[in-house]
Design a protein around this motif. Structure first.
Motif, PDB file in Angstrom:
ATOM      1  N   GLU A 138      25.411  46.360  50.779  1.00  0.00           N
ATOM      2  CA  GLU A 138      24.165  46.268  50.030  1.00  0.00           C
ATOM      3  C   GLU A 138      24.510  46.475  48.569  1.00  0.00           C
ATOM      4  N   VAL A 139      24.028  45.572  47.712  1.00  0.00           N
ATOM      5  CA  VAL A 139      24.369  45.633  46.292  1.00  0.00           C
ATOM      6  C   VAL A 139      23.103  45.646  45.453  1.00  0.00           C
ATOM      7  N   VAL A 140      23.252  46.165  44.233  1.00  0.00           N
ATOM      8  CA  VAL A 140      22.160  46.126  43.260  1.00  0.00           C
ATOM      9  C   VAL A 140      22.712  45.559  41.960  1.00  0.00           C
ATOM     10  N   SER A 141      21.873  44.837  41.237  1.00  0.00           N
ATOM     11  CA  SER A 141      22.282  44.256  39.969  1.00  0.00           C
ATOM     12  C   SER A 141      22.260  45.332  38.894  1.00  0.00           C
ATOM     13  N   ASP A 142      23.363  45.443  38.178  1.00  0.00           N
ATOM     14  CA  ASP A 142      23.481  46.451  37.124  1.00  0.00           C
ATOM     15  C   ASP A 142      24.082  45.782  35.891  1.00  0.00           C
ATOM     16  N   GLU A 143      23.212  45.244  35.040  1.00  0.00           N
ATOM     17  CA  GLU A 143      23.605  44.535  33.833  1.00  0.00           C
ATOM     18  C   GLU A 143      24.526  43.360  34.156  1.00  0.00           C
ATOM     19  N   ARG A 144      25.812  43.480  33.886  1.00  0.00           N
ATOM     20  CA  ARG A 144      26.720  42.344  34.008  1.00  0.00           C
ATOM     21  C   ARG A 144      27.556  42.375  35.283  1.00  0.00           C
ATOM     22  N   ARG A 145      27.077  43.083  36.298  1.00  0.00           N
ATOM     23  CA  ARG A 145      27.851  43.204  37.528  1.00  0.00           C
ATOM     24  C   ARG A 145      26.915  43.489  38.692  1.00  0.00           C
ATOM     25  N   LEU A 146      27.468  43.422  39.882  1.00  0.00           N
ATOM     26  CA  LEU A 146      26.774  43.859  41.084  1.00  0.00           C
ATOM     27  C   LEU A 146      27.456  45.137  41.561  1.00  0.00           C
ATOM     28  N   GLU A 147      26.694  46.186  41.749  1.00  0.00           N
ATOM     29  CA  GLU A 147      27.273  47.445  42.199  1.00  0.00           C
ATOM     30  C   GLU A 147      27.047  47.619  43.702  1.00  0.00           C
ATOM     31  N   VAL A 148      28.113  47.990  44.404  1.00  0.00           N
ATOM     32  CA  VAL A 148      28.019  48.259  45.840  1.00  0.00           C
ATOM     33  C   VAL A 148      27.326  49.608  46.027  1.00  0.00           C
ATOM     34  N   LYS A 149      26.156  49.591  46.648  1.00  0.00           N
ATOM     35  CA  LYS A 149      25.388  50.823  46.847  1.00  0.00           C
ATOM     36  C   LYS A 149      25.553  51.391  48.252  1.00  0.00           C
ATOM     37  N   ARG A 150      25.832  50.513  49.222  1.00  0.00           N
ATOM     38  CA  ARG A 150      25.927  50.995  50.606  1.00  0.00           C
ATOM     39  C   ARG A 150      26.799  50.052  51.415  1.00  0.00           C
ATOM     40  N   LEU A 151      27.604  50.621  52.303  1.00  0.00           N
ATOM     41  CA  LEU A 151      28.376  49.850  53.274  1.00  0.00           C
ATOM     42  C   LEU A 151      27.726  50.008  54.641  1.00  0.00           C
ATOM     43  N   GLN A 152      27.495  48.902  55.306  1.00  0.00           N
ATOM     44  CA  GLN A 152      26.904  48.972  56.637  1.00  0.00           C
ATOM     45  C   GLN A 152      27.940  49.515  57.622  1.00  0.00           C
ATOM     46  N   PRO A 153      27.625  50.584  58.345  1.00  0.00           N
ATOM     47  CA  PRO A 153      28.585  51.162  59.292  1.00  0.00           C
ATOM     48  C   PRO A 153      29.065  50.134  60.312  1.00  0.00           C
ATOM     49  N   LYS A 164      34.317  49.773  48.425  1.00  0.00           N
ATOM     50  CA  LYS A 164      33.845  51.148  48.439  1.00  0.00           C
ATOM     51  C   LYS A 164      32.510  51.222  47.689  1.00  0.00           C
ATOM     52  N   VAL A 165      31.718  52.217  48.022  1.00  0.00           N
ATOM     53  CA  VAL A 165      30.494  52.470  47.265  1.00  0.00           C
ATOM     54  C   VAL A 165      30.876  52.776  45.815  1.00  0.00           C
ATOM     55  N   GLY A 166      30.187  52.127  44.878  1.00  0.00           N
ATOM     56  CA  GLY A 166      30.502  52.287  43.467  1.00  0.00           C
ATOM     57  C   GLY A 166      31.358  51.174  42.896  1.00  0.00           C
ATOM     58  N   ASP A 167      31.951  50.345  43.773  1.00  0.00           N
ATOM     59  CA  ASP A 167      32.712  49.192  43.292  1.00  0.00           C
ATOM     60  C   ASP A 167      31.784  48.210  42.585  1.00  0.00           C
ATOM     61  N   SER A 168      32.353  47.467  41.646  1.00  0.00           N
ATOM     62  CA  SER A 168      31.604  46.434  40.930  1.00  0.00           C
ATOM     63  C   SER A 168      32.128  45.064  41.341  1.00  0.00           C
ATOM     64  N   ILE A 169      31.236  44.185  41.758  1.00  0.00           N
ATOM     65  CA  ILE A 169      31.593  42.804  42.087  1.00  0.00           C
ATOM     66  C   ILE A 169      31.347  41.953  40.847  1.00  0.00           C
ATOM     67  N   LEU A 170      32.417  41.369  40.315  1.00  0.00           N
ATOM     68  CA  LEU A 170      32.337  40.611  39.066  1.00  0.00           C
ATOM     69  C   LEU A 170      32.237  39.106  39.304  1.00  0.00           C
ATOM     70  N   LYS A 171      32.864  38.626  40.372  1.00  0.00           N
ATOM     71  CA  LYS A 171      32.819  37.205  40.721  1.00  0.00           C
ATOM     72  C   LYS A 171      32.693  37.052  42.232  1.00  0.00           C
ATOM     73  N   ILE A 172      32.001  35.986  42.641  1.00  0.00           N
ATOM     74  CA  ILE A 172      31.879  35.634  44.055  1.00  0.00           C
ATOM     75  C   ILE A 172      32.226  34.164  44.193  1.00  0.00           C
ATOM     76  N   ASP A 173      33.362  33.871  44.809  1.00  0.00           N
ATOM     77  CA  ASP A 173      33.796  32.475  44.974  1.00  0.00           C
ATOM     78  C   ASP A 173      33.689  31.681  43.673  1.00  0.00           C
ATOM     79  N   GLY A 174      34.145  32.279  42.578  1.00  0.00           N
ATOM     80  CA  GLY A 174      34.161  31.581  41.297  1.00  0.00           C
ATOM     81  C   GLY A 174      32.900  31.717  40.482  1.00  0.00           C
ATOM     82  N   HIS A 175      31.820  32.231  41.068  1.00  0.00           N
ATOM     83  CA  HIS A 175      30.575  32.433  40.329  1.00  0.00           C
ATOM     84  C   HIS A 175      30.685  33.729  39.533  1.00  0.00           C
ATOM     85  N   ASP A 176      30.538  33.639  38.215  1.00  0.00           N
ATOM     86  CA  ASP A 176      30.646  34.781  37.327  1.00  0.00           C
ATOM     87  C   ASP A 176      29.306  35.513  37.273  1.00  0.00           C
ATOM     88  N   VAL A 177      29.293  36.745  37.774  1.00  0.00           N
ATOM     89  CA  VAL A 177      28.044  37.501  37.866  1.00  0.00           C
ATOM     90  C   VAL A 177      27.439  37.735  36.487  1.00  0.00           C
TER      91      VAL A 177
END
Length: 225
Positions: A138-153, A164-177
């Protein structure tokens, strides 16, 4: 351009039922099947939910198989490779695979060695291999990134430990967040058909960005390999 898949025989499913015991030891595989495409490459045609390949969080459909236990299988038939795969239950096995990544917005190839354990396939409902599935975050948008808020058990991200919780997703398959922002359909980008791949550029706190290759899968309770 993606290589077309043309059925050309193909090995039966690698499971403990596929190769009966010959010396009192139960024989098992890794829970997937192989075919050959038009380029003569051995590809993973199907990954079975509940098998070692699925639990590894590393094997996806359309991956190209290059080696088994350090031995090249290029040019072999699916049946020949299946004989290398099936072995005594509990015996480790390594595969070298090659797969596509679109992390930089263009097609690149990644090679990886995956360690598995030969085990019987755990029965799972057929419905778990249908429709779209995600990577278990589960992620939330935080300005210029997506932050991982929860991992599904039991999901791919928690099971594999790749996110990990707190990681930032910057790109997804070449899409720049940061660049595409609200126009991104994040839910669709972080999901796909069962055992398809998603390539991410991820930054952990106080660490430089790194590529992370996830496999879309159902929830599960263990990871073998």
């Amino acid at each position: 351009m993606e290589s077309p898949q043309t059925p050309m025989g193909g090995a039966s499913m690698w499971s403990c039922q596929a190769s009966p015991p010959t010396s009192g030891t139960r024989m098992c595989g890794i829970g997937c099947s192989i075919n050959v495409n038009d380029w003569g490459e051995l590809i993973i045609r199907k990954v079975v939910a509940g098998g070692p390949a699925a639990f590894s969080c590393e094997i996806a459909c359309d991956d190209i198989l290059l080696q088994v236990d350090g031995v090249s299988v290029v040019g072999e038939t699916p049946e020949e490779v299946a004989k290398r795969i099936v072995g005594p239950e509990g015996m480790p096995i390594t595969l070298m695979i090659r797969f596509r990544s679109f992390l930089e917005g263009r097609e690149t190839w990644v090679e990886k060695v995956v360690a598995l354990i030969r085990q019987p396939t755990v029965h799972m409902p057929e419905r778990l291999s249908e429709g779209r599935v995600g990577v278990g975050v589960e992620v939330v948008s935080d300005e210029r990134r997506l932050e991982v808020k929860r991992l599904q058990p039991g999901g791919p991200s928690a099971t594999s430990g790749k996110l990990k919780v707190g990681d930032s997703i910057l790109k997804i398959d070449g899409h720049d967040v940061a660049r595409e922002g609200d126009s991104l359909d994040v839910g669709s980008l972080l999901s796909g058909t069962p055992f398809s791949r998603v390539s991410l550029l991820v930054a952990s706190p106080n660490s430089p960005p790194r590529p992370v290759y996830m496999v879309c899968d159902v929830l599960r309770g263990r990871c073998s390999g």
